[in-house]
Motif scaffolding. Structure first.
Motif, PDB file in Angstrom:
ATOM      1  N   THR A 154       4.198  13.646   5.365  1.00  0.00           N
ATOM      2  CA  THR A 154       3.497  12.651   4.543  1.00  0.00           C
ATOM      3  C   THR A 154       2.248  12.091   5.241  1.00  0.00           C
ATOM      4  O   THR A 154       1.724  11.054   4.834  1.00  0.00           O
ATOM      5  CB  THR A 154       4.433  11.471   4.201  1.00  0.00           C
ATOM      6  N   TYR A 155       1.764  12.769   6.237  1.00  0.00           N
ATOM      7  CA  TYR A 155       0.706  12.202   7.087  1.00  0.00           C
ATOM      8  C   TYR A 155      -0.530  11.746   6.320  1.00  0.00           C
ATOM      9  O   TYR A 155      -1.081  10.690   6.585  1.00  0.00           O
ATOM     10  CB  TYR A 155       0.306  13.205   8.173  1.00  0.00           C
ATOM     11  N   GLN A 156      -0.973  12.569   5.371  1.00  0.00           N
ATOM     12  CA  GLN A 156      -2.213  12.194   4.672  1.00  0.00           C
ATOM     13  C   GLN A 156      -2.014  10.943   3.832  1.00  0.00           C
ATOM     14  O   GLN A 156      -2.891  10.080   3.747  1.00  0.00           O
ATOM     15  CB  GLN A 156      -2.679  13.355   3.809  1.00  0.00           C
ATOM     16  N   ARG A 157      -0.844  10.838   3.212  1.00  0.00           N
ATOM     17  CA  ARG A 157      -0.589   9.644   2.405  1.00  0.00           C
ATOM     18  C   ARG A 157      -0.474   8.404   3.289  1.00  0.00           C
ATOM     19  O   ARG A 157      -0.860   7.307   2.895  1.00  0.00           O
ATOM     20  CB  ARG A 157       0.710   9.811   1.615  1.00  0.00           C
ATOM     21  N   ILE A 158       0.087   8.593   4.477  1.00  0.00           N
ATOM     22  CA  ILE A 158       0.200   7.456   5.408  1.00  0.00           C
ATOM     23  C   ILE A 158      -1.195   6.940   5.758  1.00  0.00           C
ATOM     24  O   ILE A 158      -1.451   5.734   5.730  1.00  0.00           O
ATOM     25  CB  ILE A 158       0.990   7.878   6.671  1.00  0.00           C
ATOM     26  N   VAL A 159      -2.093   7.848   6.059  1.00  0.00           N
ATOM     27  CA  VAL A 159      -3.463   7.425   6.402  1.00  0.00           C
ATOM     28  C   VAL A 159      -4.093   6.706   5.205  1.00  0.00           C
ATOM     29  O   VAL A 159      -4.703   5.644   5.355  1.00  0.00           O
ATOM     30  CB  VAL A 159      -4.313   8.636   6.846  1.00  0.00           C
ATOM     31  N   ALA A 171       0.839  -1.207   0.000  1.00  0.00           N
ATOM     32  CA  ALA A 171       0.000   0.000   0.000  1.00  0.00           C
ATOM     33  C   ALA A 171       0.873   1.256   0.000  1.00  0.00           C
ATOM     34  O   ALA A 171       0.546   2.255  -0.647  1.00  0.00           O
ATOM     35  CB  ALA A 171      -0.921  -0.015   1.220  1.00  0.00           C
ATOM     36  N   TRP A 172       1.983   1.198   0.712  1.00  0.00           N
ATOM     37  CA  TRP A 172       2.908   2.354   0.766  1.00  0.00           C
ATOM     38  C   TRP A 172       3.420   2.669  -0.639  1.00  0.00           C
ATOM     39  O   TRP A 172       3.520   3.839  -1.024  1.00  0.00           O
ATOM     40  CB  TRP A 172       4.087   2.016   1.680  1.00  0.00           C
ATOM     41  N   LEU A 173       3.730   1.604  -1.374  1.00  0.00           N
ATOM     42  CA  LEU A 173       4.222   1.817  -2.743  1.00  0.00           C
ATOM     43  C   LEU A 173       3.103   2.377  -3.615  1.00  0.00           C
ATOM     44  O   LEU A 173       3.315   3.332  -4.381  1.00  0.00           O
ATOM     45  CB  LEU A 173       4.729   0.495  -3.336  1.00  0.00           C
ATOM     46  N   ALA A 174       1.909   1.802  -3.484  1.00  0.00           N
ATOM     47  CA  ALA A 174       0.788   2.232  -4.334  1.00  0.00           C
ATOM     48  C   ALA A 174       0.432   3.694  -4.075  1.00  0.00           C
ATOM     49  O   ALA A 174       0.052   4.426  -4.997  1.00  0.00           O
ATOM     50  CB  ALA A 174      -0.428   1.335  -4.085  1.00  0.00           C
ATOM     51  N   GLU A 175       0.563   4.136  -2.839  1.00  0.00           N
ATOM     52  CA  GLU A 175       0.209   5.518  -2.491  1.00  0.00           C
ATOM     53  C   GLU A 175       1.408   6.470  -2.563  1.00  0.00           C
ATOM     54  O   GLU A 175       1.280   7.641  -2.231  1.00  0.00           O
ATOM     55  CB  GLU A 175      -0.401   5.578  -1.080  1.00  0.00           C
ATOM     56  N   HIS A 176       2.548   5.964  -2.977  1.00  0.00           N
ATOM     57  CA  HIS A 176       3.778   6.790  -3.077  1.00  0.00           C
ATOM     58  C   HIS A 176       3.983   7.586  -1.791  1.00  0.00           C
ATOM     59  O   HIS A 176       4.128   8.815  -1.830  1.00  0.00           O
ATOM     60  CB  HIS A 176       3.685   7.752  -4.275  1.00  0.00           C
ATOM     61  N   VAL A 177       4.000   6.904  -0.672  1.00  0.00           N
ATOM     62  CA  VAL A 177       4.034   7.615   0.607  1.00  0.00           C
ATOM     63  C   VAL A 177       5.343   8.359   0.873  1.00  0.00           C
ATOM     64  O   VAL A 177       5.326   9.537   1.186  1.00  0.00           O
ATOM     65  CB  VAL A 177       3.716   6.655   1.782  1.00  0.00           C
ATOM     66  N   PRO A 178       6.510   7.697   0.759  1.00  0.00           N
ATOM     67  CA  PRO A 178       7.719   8.350   1.277  1.00  0.00           C
ATOM     68  C   PRO A 178       8.161   9.560   0.476  1.00  0.00           C
ATOM     69  O   PRO A 178       7.996   9.609  -0.745  1.00  0.00           O
ATOM     70  CB  PRO A 178       8.793   7.255   1.176  1.00  0.00           C
ATOM     71  N   GLN A 179       8.718  10.519   1.190  1.00  0.00           N
ATOM     72  CA  GLN A 179       9.450  11.600   0.513  1.00  0.00           C
ATOM     73  C   GLN A 179      10.935  11.322   0.779  1.00  0.00           C
ATOM     74  O   GLN A 179      11.532  10.545   0.055  1.00  0.00           O
ATOM     75  CB  GLN A 179       8.954  12.953   1.002  1.00  0.00           C
ATOM     76  N   CYS A 180      11.517  11.887   1.834  1.00  0.00           N
ATOM     77  CA  CYS A 180      12.926  11.536   2.082  1.00  0.00           C
ATOM     78  C   CYS A 180      13.058  10.094   2.556  1.00  0.00           C
ATOM     79  O   CYS A 180      14.096   9.476   2.408  1.00  0.00           O
ATOM     80  CB  CYS A 180      13.558  12.483   3.093  1.00  0.00           C
ATOM     81  N   ALA A 205      -2.597   5.097   2.850  1.00  0.00           N
ATOM     82  CA  ALA A 205      -1.956   3.787   2.649  1.00  0.00           C
ATOM     83  C   ALA A 205      -2.472   2.772   3.662  1.00  0.00           C
ATOM     84  O   ALA A 205      -2.707   1.611   3.317  1.00  0.00           O
ATOM     85  CB  ALA A 205      -0.438   3.930   2.758  1.00  0.00           C
ATOM     86  N   ILE A 206      -2.649   3.203   4.893  1.00  0.00           N
ATOM     87  CA  ILE A 206      -3.157   2.259   5.903  1.00  0.00           C
ATOM     88  C   ILE A 206      -4.581   1.850   5.529  1.00  0.00           C
ATOM     89  O   ILE A 206      -4.944   0.669   5.600  1.00  0.00           O
ATOM     90  CB  ILE A 206      -3.086   2.868   7.318  1.00  0.00           C
ATOM     91  N   GLU A 207      -5.377   2.813   5.079  1.00  0.00           N
ATOM     92  CA  GLU A 207      -6.753   2.476   4.664  1.00  0.00           C
ATOM     93  C   GLU A 207      -6.735   1.518   3.467  1.00  0.00           C
ATOM     94  O   GLU A 207      -7.546   0.600   3.387  1.00  0.00           O
ATOM     95  CB  GLU A 207      -7.530   3.754   4.353  1.00  0.00           C
ATOM     96  N   ARG A 208      -5.797   1.716   2.562  1.00  0.00           N
ATOM     97  CA  ARG A 208      -5.698   0.807   1.416  1.00  0.00           C
ATOM     98  C   ARG A 208      -5.314  -0.611   1.877  1.00  0.00           C
ATOM     99  O   ARG A 208      -5.877  -1.606   1.404  1.00  0.00           O
ATOM    100  CB  ARG A 208      -4.665   1.326   0.412  1.00  0.00           C
ATOM    101  N   ALA A 209      -4.352  -0.685   2.803  1.00  0.00           N
ATOM    102  CA  ALA A 209      -3.929  -2.000   3.301  1.00  0.00           C
ATOM    103  C   ALA A 209      -5.098  -2.705   3.986  1.00  0.00           C
ATOM    104  O   ALA A 209      -5.264  -3.922   3.859  1.00  0.00           O
ATOM    105  CB  ALA A 209      -2.758  -1.846   4.262  1.00  0.00           C
ATOM    106  N   VAL A 210      -5.923  -1.943   4.689  1.00  0.00           N
ATOM    107  CA  VAL A 210      -7.106  -2.523   5.343  1.00  0.00           C
ATOM    108  C   VAL A 210      -8.054  -3.072   4.274  1.00  0.00           C
ATOM    109  O   VAL A 210      -8.577  -4.189   4.390  1.00  0.00           O
ATOM    110  CB  VAL A 210      -7.818  -1.469   6.220  1.00  0.00           C
TER     111      VAL A 210
END
Ligand code: FES
Ligand code: FES
Length: 151
Positions: free
Chosen positions: A136-141, A88-97, A143-148
């Protein structure tokens, strides 16, 4: 002092003063550098690992406290293949640094292990233990919702 414990499913023994922080044992002695040093003061979550499944700040944990226990780091989260959160992290492109991200994922994984269908409020509350200086807070949320959703 010899301390025996398990890391990512395998037994390890380190010979260091018992007060040495787990974070440094992981990074310097076991070469598991996915766990990061951020604040060193239980404020940022960059150093988060699981100890017997509980999300824990490794910068605050003396290695003698994990004697006989089981530690999981980001390197051991997904065996084999990618954890649903990592996909999900990859799909949502979560990370910046990327610096905070292993701690973020470890904390999120601990949440889903206990509560497989958290609400958005529960996610935000639980993830407040982790700081992201890139914001990256919004993307983290997401991604977690996607993983769920996708598991
Ligand atoms: S480095 Fe451990 S909480 Fe910041
Ligand atoms: S992605 Fe840069 S600190 Fe979180």
């Amino acid at each position: 002092m010899a301390v025996d414990f398990r890391v990512n499913g395998r037994p390890v023994r380190v010979d260091v003063p018992g007060s040495t922080r787990l974070l440094w044992v992981l990074r310097e002695h076991l070469k598991l550098t996915g766990t990061k040093y951020g604040c060193g003061a239980a404020q940022c979550g960059a150093c988060m690992v699981h100890i017997d499944g509980e999300p824990t700040f490794s910068c605050q944990t003396p290695v003698e406290a994990v004697r006989g226990r089981s530690v999981t780091t980001i390197e051991g989260l997904s065996q084999p293949g990618l954890h649903p959160l990592q996909r999900a992290w990859l799909a949502e492109h979560v990370p910046q640094c990327g610096y905070c991200q292993s701690g973020q994922i470890m904390n999120a994984a601990a949440l889903l292990a206990k509560n497989p269908r958290p609400t958005r409020t529960e996610i935000i509350e639980h993830m407040s233990a982790n700081i992201c200086r890139c914001g990256t807070y919004q993307r983290i949320v997401r991604a977690i919702e996607r993983a769920v959703r996708e598991g």
